[in-house]
Design a protein around this motif. Structure first.
Motif, short mmCIF file in Angstrom:
data_model
loop_
_atom_site.label_atom_id
_atom_site.label_comp_id
_atom_site.label_asym_id
_atom_site.label_seq_id
_atom_site.Cartn_x
_atom_site.Cartn_y
_atom_site.Cartn_z
N MET A 146 -4.43 68.82 21.77
CA MET A 146 -4.16 67.52 21.51
C MET A 146 -3.00 67.47 20.50
O MET A 146 -2.82 68.58 19.51
N PRO A 147 -2.21 66.73 20.87
CA PRO A 147 -0.64 66.80 20.10
C PRO A 147 -1.04 66.22 18.56
O PRO A 147 -2.07 65.60 18.24
N LYS A 148 -0.20 66.85 17.62
CA LYS A 148 -0.30 66.39 16.15
C LYS A 148 0.19 64.79 15.99
O LYS A 148 1.13 64.55 16.50
N VAL A 149 -0.63 64.03 15.47
CA VAL A 149 -0.26 62.75 15.29
C VAL A 149 -0.27 62.54 13.75
O VAL A 149 -1.31 62.86 13.14
N LYS A 150 0.71 61.83 13.21
CA LYS A 150 0.57 61.43 11.66
C LYS A 150 -0.14 60.07 11.75
O LYS A 150 0.19 59.23 12.42
N THR A 151 -1.16 60.10 11.08
CA THR A 151 -1.98 58.77 10.69
C THR A 151 -2.39 58.66 9.35
O THR A 151 -2.77 59.70 8.58
N SER A 152 -2.74 57.32 8.98
CA SER A 152 -3.14 57.15 7.58
C SER A 152 -4.54 56.99 7.78
O SER A 152 -5.21 56.85 8.59
N LYS A 153 -5.36 57.20 6.53
CA LYS A 153 -6.66 57.11 6.43
C LYS A 153 -7.08 55.51 6.89
O LYS A 153 -8.23 55.52 7.46
N CYS A 175 -9.51 59.17 17.48
CA CYS A 175 -8.31 58.73 16.77
C CYS A 175 -7.11 59.54 17.11
O CYS A 175 -5.96 59.31 16.75
N GLY A 176 -7.09 60.47 18.04
CA GLY A 176 -5.87 61.07 18.37
C GLY A 176 -5.52 62.18 17.28
O GLY A 176 -4.33 62.44 17.30
N ILE A 177 -6.35 62.48 16.63
CA ILE A 177 -6.09 63.69 15.74
C ILE A 177 -7.09 64.90 15.71
O ILE A 177 -7.84 64.94 16.23
N LYS A 210 -9.48 67.61 14.47
CA LYS A 210 -10.52 67.70 13.60
C LYS A 210 -10.23 67.89 12.26
O LYS A 210 -10.85 67.41 11.29
N SER A 211 -9.45 69.16 12.07
CA SER A 211 -9.00 69.47 10.63
C SER A 211 -8.36 68.36 9.81
O SER A 211 -8.67 68.24 8.67
N HIS A 212 -7.60 67.51 10.60
CA HIS A 212 -6.89 66.47 10.08
C HIS A 212 -7.94 65.38 9.38
O HIS A 212 -7.73 64.68 8.66
N PHE A 213 -8.77 65.24 10.48
CA PHE A 213 -9.89 64.24 10.09
C PHE A 213 -10.79 64.83 8.96
O PHE A 213 -10.96 63.82 7.91
N TYR A 214 -10.79 65.98 8.50
CA TYR A 214 -11.49 66.58 7.44
C TYR A 214 -10.63 66.43 6.17
O TYR A 214 -11.26 66.45 5.23
N TYR A 215 -9.45 66.19 6.38
CA TYR A 215 -8.51 66.04 5.16
C TYR A 215 -8.70 64.72 4.49
O TYR A 215 -8.96 64.47 3.37
N TYR A 216 -9.25 63.61 5.24
CA TYR A 216 -9.62 62.40 4.75
C TYR A 216 -10.96 62.34 4.35
O TYR A 216 -11.28 61.72 3.28
N PHE A 217 -11.79 63.09 5.13
CA PHE A 217 -13.37 62.98 4.75
C PHE A 217 -14.12 64.22 4.90
O PHE A 217 -13.93 65.02 5.82
N SER A 218 -14.65 64.68 3.80
CA SER A 218 -15.16 65.94 3.64
C SER A 218 -16.26 66.27 4.65
O SER A 218 -16.46 67.53 5.12
N ASN A 219 -17.02 65.17 4.96
CA ASN A 219 -18.35 65.32 5.86
C ASN A 219 -18.56 63.81 6.36
O ASN A 219 -18.00 62.96 6.03
N LYS A 220 -19.32 64.13 7.40
CA LYS A 220 -20.06 62.46 8.19
C LYS A 220 -20.24 61.54 7.07
O LYS A 220 -20.12 60.19 7.12
N GLU A 221 -21.11 61.96 6.09
CA GLU A 221 -21.88 61.25 5.08
C GLU A 221 -20.62 60.22 4.47
O GLU A 221 -20.66 58.96 4.31
N GLU A 222 -19.67 61.14 4.03
CA GLU A 222 -18.43 60.53 3.39
C GLU A 222 -17.75 59.38 4.29
O GLU A 222 -17.33 58.49 3.73
N LEU A 223 -17.45 59.82 5.49
CA LEU A 223 -16.84 58.69 6.29
C LEU A 223 -17.60 57.68 6.53
O LEU A 223 -17.11 56.57 6.47
N ILE A 224 -19.00 57.71 6.62
CA ILE A 224 -19.80 56.42 6.64
C ILE A 224 -19.79 55.66 5.65
O ILE A 224 -19.59 54.44 5.71
N LYS A 225 -19.77 56.52 4.55
CA LYS A 225 -19.67 55.46 3.47
C LYS A 225 -18.30 54.75 3.22
O LYS A 225 -18.35 53.69 2.77
#
Length: 187
Positions: free
Chosen positions: A1-8, A36-38, A40-55
């Motif tokens: 998967m290519p690295k993509v810069k994206t905002s939260k 999101c085309g990013i 998974k590690s980049h995803f965890y940069y914004y959200f430490s876990n799924k619960e935080e994401l859902i909130k």
């Protein structure tokens, strides 16, 4: 998967429709990051876990709803009929133009009996929905009656959203919105 810069904010914008249709339990962090085309590690940069994401998702939806809803209900330039027309357009955009219905109700139904972690944000959303409608009703009804009718309208709209999803027929939400209009206009 290519690295993509994206905002939260961009990530949340892409994740919300997926969660609305697939739900919390049926959406993995891997699947969401891929959508999101990013990485998974980049995803965890914004959200430490799924619960935080859902909130964050629920807070974002709540904020978006409040901004648009109260921009209409608190607008002193619009008369009550104009406010209702604007509210109908907003409800159509939020609940008919997007698949999956109401993400707040969906998340509540899916998670509330298992883990009430999202309960407070969902309660705040529905409280604000009721409060906004109550303000509209107070021009024709007492404060107590306005509250009761606003609660009834939110229940009716949410039921209309649910039946629209079940039967793939928007008449259920249209009917709920029509009933809301008659109550607000005191017809």
């Amino acid at each position: 998967m290519p690295k993509v810069k994206t905002s939260k904010e961009e990530v949340l914008k892409k994740v919300i429709p997926i969660l609305r249709t697939r739900g919390v339990q049926n959406s993995s962090m891997s699947e969401l990051s891929k959508a999101c085309g990013i990485q998974k590690s980049h995803f965890y940069y914004y959200f430490s876990n799924k619960e935080e994401l859902i909130k964050e998702v629920l807070a974002t939806v709540h904020s978006y709803f409040n901004y648009n809803f109260f921009k209409i209900t608190d607008n002193s330039v619009l008369n009550i009929s104009q406010k209702l027309e604007q509210l109908k357009l907003l409800l159509d955009k939020l609940f008919k133009a997007s698949d999956g219905g109401c993400i707040m109700a969906n998340t509540a139904l899916e998670t509330i009996h298992l883990d009430p972690i999202y309960k407070k944000e969902i309660q705040l959303f529905f409280h604000d929905f009721i409060t906004g409608l109550q303000k509209l009703l107070e021009t024709h009804y007492s404060k107590e009656d306005s509250l009761m009718l606003a609660e009834q309208m939110v229940q009716d709209i949410e039921g209309g959203i649910l039946l629209t999803q079940i039967y793939d027929d928007s008449k259920y939400l249209n009917n709920a919105i029509s009933r809301m209009e008659k109550i607000v206009l005191n017809k």
